[in-house]
Design a protein around this motif. Structure first.
Motif, PDB file in Angstrom:
ATOM      1  N   TYR A  82       0.685  -1.149  -0.117  1.00  0.00           N
ATOM      2  CA  TYR A  82      -0.057   0.159   0.073  1.00  0.00           C
ATOM      3  C   TYR A  82       0.865   1.320  -0.163  1.00  0.00           C
ATOM      4  O   TYR A  82       0.706   2.325  -0.967  1.00  0.00           O
ATOM      5  N   GLU A 150      -7.545   7.822  -1.412  1.00  0.00           N
ATOM      6  CA  GLU A 150      -7.793   8.308  -3.027  1.00  0.00           C
ATOM      7  C   GLU A 150      -6.891   9.456  -3.390  1.00  0.00           C
ATOM      8  O   GLU A 150      -6.281   9.582  -4.546  1.00  0.00           O
ATOM      9  N   ASN A 153      -3.356   8.502  -4.095  1.00  0.00           N
ATOM     10  CA  ASN A 153      -3.022   7.265  -5.247  1.00  0.00           C
ATOM     11  C   ASN A 153      -2.664   6.134  -4.339  1.00  0.00           C
ATOM     12  O   ASN A 153      -1.801   5.231  -4.832  1.00  0.00           O
ATOM     13  N   LYS A 155      -3.801   2.673  -3.229  1.00  0.00           N
ATOM     14  CA  LYS A 155      -4.995   1.631  -4.030  1.00  0.00           C
ATOM     15  C   LYS A 155      -4.958   0.507  -2.749  1.00  0.00           C
ATOM     16  O   LYS A 155      -4.076  -0.065  -2.451  1.00  0.00           O
ATOM     17  N   ASN A 161     -11.219  -4.343   0.726  1.00  0.00           N
ATOM     18  CA  ASN A 161     -11.685  -2.945   0.979  1.00  0.00           C
ATOM     19  C   ASN A 161     -12.547  -2.729   2.200  1.00  0.00           C
ATOM     20  O   ASN A 161     -12.928  -1.596   2.681  1.00  0.00           O
ATOM     21  N   SER A 166     -11.177   3.651   3.796  1.00  0.00           N
ATOM     22  CA  SER A 166     -10.839   4.696   2.557  1.00  0.00           C
ATOM     23  C   SER A 166     -10.434   6.145   3.465  1.00  0.00           C
ATOM     24  O   SER A 166      -9.630   6.834   2.381  1.00  0.00           O
TER      25      SER A 166
END
Length: 180
Positions: A82, A150, A153, A155, A161, A166
């Motif tokens: 990550y 996000e 960048n 992902k 998820n 997030s």
């Protein structure tokens, strides 16, 4: 990026050293609270500098230095998959304090700092509220802010998820001492 921060430290510490405050052992924590998992990690290797006369601030943490997590495998995935710490070693914030602070008087104030937050090779403008406590010629700062993955960048595979938020919550606390 680490070299840029090092140059910044050198530049601001060569002038006005009477009101330069520094630390190498600040605490940065992050929390990922997702539907299926809570992940927490921290690093006590946050370096920071405040150039009081010019209201400049700079903080940096080596992303590889975070410890905690729920397992060694989780820490490994954080670093390799990550955050890609082999390419993106540090997270940094460089900016300016917006409000005036009298660093010669004891007390606590809340101010805003505006600057550039960089992580995972992506820079974003950020405005953060900072609690500043001045006591015995030391400056303690405390702040917390959100980092949307996000925006940087980062992902996260769909298969996990529900286990990784997030938006990550970041808390920073550091006590800076006058430059000798």
């Amino acid at each position: 990026m680490k070299n840029i921060l090092a140059c910044y430290f050198v530049l601001i510490t060569t002038c006005c050293s009477s009101q330069i405050f520094m630390c190498k052992d600040g605490l940065t924590k992050f929390t990922s609270e997702a539907p299926l998992e809570l992940i927490k990690a921290q690093s006590n290797k946050t370096a920071g500098v405040i150039d009081a006369p010019n209201k400049n601030v700079a903080f940096s943490v080596d992303v590889d230095s975070f410890e905690g997590f729920n397992s060694g495998l989780q820490r490994e995935h954080f670093r390799e998959n990550y955050m890609e710490t082999d390419k993106y070693r540090t997270a940094t914030f460089k900016g300016k304090i917006i409000e005036d602070i009298d660093f010669t008087k004891s007390g606590t104030v809340t101010v805003r700092a505006k600057g550039t937050f960089s992580i995972h090779g992506t820079e974003k403008e950020k405005l953060v509220k900072v609690k500043v406590t001045i006591k015995d010629k030391e400056v303690t700062i405390e702040t917390n802010f959100e980092v949307p993955l996000e925006d940087h960048n980062i992902k996260i595979p769909k298969v996990v998820n529900q286990k990784i938020a997030s938006v990550i919550m970041v808390d920073v606390k550091a006590t800076l001492k006058p430059k000798a």
